[in-house]
Design an enzyme around this catalytic site. Structure first.
Site, mmCIF file in Angstrom:
data_model
loop_
_atom_site.group_PDB
_atom_site.id
_atom_site.type_symbol
_atom_site.label_atom_id
_atom_site.label_comp_id
_atom_site.label_asym_id
_atom_site.label_seq_id
_atom_site.Cartn_x
_atom_site.Cartn_y
_atom_site.Cartn_z
ATOM 1 N N TRP A 100 0.819 -1.209 0.000
ATOM 2 C CA TRP A 100 0.000 0.000 0.000
ATOM 3 C C TRP A 100 0.851 1.257 0.000
ATOM 4 O O TRP A 100 0.490 2.254 -0.649
ATOM 5 C CB TRP A 100 -0.966 -0.035 1.183
ATOM 6 C CG TRP A 100 -1.808 -1.276 1.137
ATOM 7 C CD1 TRP A 100 -1.801 -2.321 2.011
ATOM 8 C CD2 TRP A 100 -2.743 -1.639 0.108
ATOM 9 N NE1 TRP A 100 -2.679 -3.306 1.591
ATOM 10 C CE2 TRP A 100 -3.267 -2.916 0.436
ATOM 11 C CE3 TRP A 100 -3.200 -0.993 -1.046
ATOM 12 C CZ2 TRP A 100 -4.207 -3.557 -0.364
ATOM 13 C CZ3 TRP A 100 -4.128 -1.639 -1.841
ATOM 14 C CH2 TRP A 100 -4.629 -2.898 -1.504
ATOM 15 N N ASP A 167 -1.294 6.568 6.666
ATOM 16 C CA ASP A 167 -2.363 5.664 6.249
ATOM 17 C C ASP A 167 -2.571 4.668 7.389
ATOM 18 O O ASP A 167 -1.739 3.796 7.619
ATOM 19 C CB ASP A 167 -1.950 4.949 4.960
ATOM 20 C CG ASP A 167 -2.962 3.907 4.490
ATOM 21 O OD1 ASP A 167 -3.979 3.698 5.177
ATOM 22 O OD2 ASP A 167 -2.719 3.292 3.425
ATOM 23 N N LYS A 191 -11.591 -1.897 7.015
ATOM 24 C CA LYS A 191 -10.606 -2.716 7.712
ATOM 25 C C LYS A 191 -10.878 -2.842 9.214
ATOM 26 O O LYS A 191 -10.561 -3.854 9.819
ATOM 27 C CB LYS A 191 -9.199 -2.142 7.522
ATOM 28 C CG LYS A 191 -8.676 -2.200 6.104
ATOM 29 C CD LYS A 191 -8.410 -3.626 5.653
ATOM 30 C CE LYS A 191 -7.747 -3.649 4.291
ATOM 31 N NZ LYS A 191 -7.526 -5.017 3.799
#
Length: 354
Positions: A100, A167, A191
């Site tokens: 990511w 993030d 998530k």
């Protein structure tokens, strides 16, 4: 129907009471109207949005500290781009710890020069780099707090001399941190907070408005702040369910309370991985994620037997990411300690049988 032990990496498991309330709202939320039918401009939903934004700041301890909470669309992947559009003028530094963060770097490079302050790619991203320097003349520093695919987690964060962006998609609200160290935090809801469809973005307002480029309205944090996250039609169900999840967390005792539970779950699964000779952890011990435990079988011949055993035990979503293989036990906030015990029992039983 018996509820399965859901170790899926995302969308995440949600608390039972949240699922119940959310399902009821789909049928009747406002005097015979479904949550999915009412106007997003109506007072009942405006109240939901305001409460969700307020709860996010409250749980993170950022009330009255110059931050605004937004619920946007496009997932964390859109934030890879929005961060660069809103903050990147000349150059930025990125810590590359996995898939990511690599994608975030790729998107930011569209606009200006990007420098990797450190990377763990040389070891298959199985550790978090340490001892790197953050250049003081850069526009911002970007990091990813938890790496779902490789099972690593930043246990501490640098004292950045420049604005720090993080993030936190896969470990938001899971552990106590000084969140005021960060100038922008973003996290896809699916998530650890709610269903797919919305992304929480927490922005310190004084870092905005410093780039010379023109920013499209939909990509401008200042526009979304001025419209209280209602610039365009928001994802009403995802925001509402995220609000319910934050209410559940607050009632539980907040981040500090859930952190204690998460640490118990992590200790239990990693103890089994380390003590059971049939299994081997993927990430280095000091950087192991409390959210995503990644491991493999020492003997591949046992895969068919192990897979049949955990499926028979009502366990779901245990397969590792295709880039790593093996197994991944995602232990988000709503996953119970009993579910981890069920998995550990299967692992122990495999050792007894082998």
């Amino acid at each position: 129907m018996v509820k399965k032990h859901n170790f899926s990496a995302g969308p995440c498991i949600l608390p039972k009471e949240v699922m119940q309330k959310a399902s009821e709202a789909v049928i009747d939320f406002d005097n015979g109207l479904s949550l999915l039918e009412i106007s997003h401009r109506s007072k009942p939903f405006v109240d939901v949005m305001e409460k969700a934004r307020s709860l996010a700041l409250e749980l993170l301890g950022l009330e009255g500290k110059g931050y605004k909470a937004l619920f946007l669309q496009g997932g964390a992947s859109t934030q890879f781009l929005m961060v660069a559009l809103n903050l990147l003028e000349k150059r930025a530094g990125y810590l590359n710890t996995g898939t990511w963060s690599s994608k975030a770097i790729k998107e930011a490079k569209i606009y200006d020069d990007i420098y990797e302050v450190a990377t763990s790619e040389n070891a298959g991203f199985n550790y978090i780099p340490k001892g790197y320097d953050i250049p003081e003349d850069y526009d911002y520093f970007h990091c990813t707090s938890n790496n779902t695919i490789f099972g690593t987690q930043m246990k501490s964060f640098p004292d950045s001399p420049i604005p720090m962006v993080c993030d936190m998609s896969s470990d938001i609200f899971s552990r106590s941190l000084d969140f005021s160290k960060f100038d922008i935090i973003y996290a896809g809801a699916q998530k650890n907070m709610g269903p797919a469809g919305t992304t929480l973005v927490v922005v310190k307002e004084d870092v905005l408005g410093k780039v010379s480029r023109k920013i499209p309205s939909m990509m401008d944090y200042k526009v979304h702040i001025s419209k209280s996250s209602m610039f365009n039609t928001p994802p009403v169900f995802a925001v509402y369910t995220s609000m319910l999840t934050m209410e559940w967390l607050k009632k539980l005792g907040g981040i500090k309370a859930i952190e204690e539970i998460n640490e118990k779950k992590a200790r239990l699964i990693y103890s089994e991985i380390d003590l059971n000779p049939l299994f081997k952890g993927y990430s280095v011990k000091e950087d192991r994620s409390n959210m995503n435990a990644t491991f493999t079988l020492a003997n591949g011949d046992l895969k068919e037997t192990f897979d049949a055993m955990w499926k028979e035990a009502g366990i779901n979503g245990l397969n590792g990411h295709r880039s790593v293989g093996g197994y991944r036990a995602s232990m988000y906030n709503a996953l119970s300690l009993d579910s981890v015990k069920a998995l550990v029992e299967v692992m122990s039983e495999l050792e007894r049988k082998a």
